[in-house]
Motif scaffolding. Structure first.
Motif: not given
Length: 301
Positions: A277-295
């Motif tokens: 698909g399209p590449g990220a536009a100049p000046g754009s941003s996106a965010q992923l949040d992780v509330t916990w990690v277990a291993a």
């Protein structure tokens, strides 16, 4: 390093012709359709961090990000003993320095090897932080962005040190894309020695999927898990001798027994510029949040 996703595994279930699905069934190529919908070993489905051992898995990491804050800039100076269990980021302190490493600033992401117009470079120092959300929930924030001048995407790949170079195990997290924009993706993976297990993977504007690339080659296993990254999901991979199983929200999305890795591998929480698909536009941003990690380690007791 930083270019780890294997070629040709960016496919969508709805775009596969019926004839190919029938051929897959005849050849025994694994897909999520028809896979047993059994619960994962720890029944990891909810918002709460699971604690304690379960079945053959011994918990070695349980992080809910409710402790110390980690500001932008702390995930820096990460080029110490890279890609080994001794790796660390000099900018971190306390338990985060003990438990986390990140791909160092300047490593290139996968798009650089795919001929994409928009590519990424890892910059953990200005993409990764830890702190409370508006509701007070502690979270790991991964905010990728592209400069206004159209330079490379600033990407982030994190590695839990407790399970670096570990053979087998269970790997779980609760995740949500809290800011969406085209041109950003994840490919959390174990890879090495011609083997690769990816879960979750996909452009954030598309579907959340798991892939298994058997050691030594062969048709990839393809397992759709969810159509929406912007909802909370609990994702888990269970890797045991001769078998890998993938789970979304506690239900199995698929499994594979062909060419399953039998050597120590690291779990890489890789987030980067899009491969479809399209590449990220100049000046754009996106965010992923992780509330916990277990291993969890496998069969150590």
């Amino acid at each position: 390093m930083g270019s780890h996703a294997a070629p040709g595994h960016r496919k969508r279930a709805l775009l596969i012709p019926l004839g190919l699905l029938l051929l897959a069934a005849l050849l025994g190529i694994p897909r999520a359709d028809g896979a047993p919908r059994s619960a994962d070993a720890c029944r990891s489905t909810g918002a709460e961090l699971p604690r304690g051992d379960c079945g053959p898995f011994w918990q070695v990491l349980a992080e809910d990000f409710n402790g110390d804050r980690v500001p932008l800039g702390a995930f820096s100076d990460c080029d110490h003993h890279v890609d080994t269990s001794a790796a660390y980021c000099g900018g971190l302190t306390g338990s985060y320095r003990d438990n986390w490493w990140a791909y160092p600033t300047g490593w290139r992401d996968t798009a650089n090897d795919r001929g994409r117009d928009v590519v990424g470079v890892y910059h953990p120092e200005d993409t990764v932080s830890v702190g409370p959300a508006e509701n007070g929930d502690g979270r790991l924030h991964i905010r990728m962005w592209r400069p206004d001048d159209g330079g490379p995407v600033h990407a982030a790949a994190l590695v839990p040190r407790a399970v670096m170079q570990m053979k087998y195990g269970k790997y779980s997290a609760r995740i949500k894309v809290t800011k969406l924009a085209p041109g950003y993706k994840s490919a959390w993976l174990h890879y090495g020695g011609g083997c690769e297990m990816d879960h979750p993977e996909g452009e954030w504007t598309g579907s959340l999927t798991a892939f298994h690339h058997p050691c030594g080659g062969g048709e990839q296993g393809y397992f759709p898990g969810s159509d929406d990254w912007t909802q909370w999901h609990t994702v888990s991979t269970e890797w045991t001798p001769g078998k890998v199983r993938f789970f979304v929200d506690g239900r199995e999305s698929g499994h594979d027994t062909r060419g399953v890795p039998d050597e120590p591998l690291s779990w890489v929480l890789q987030n980067e510029s899009a491969l479809e698909g399209p590449g990220a536009a100049p000046g754009s941003s996106a965010q992923l949040d992780v509330t916990w990690v277990a291993a969890y380690a496998y069969g150590w007791k």
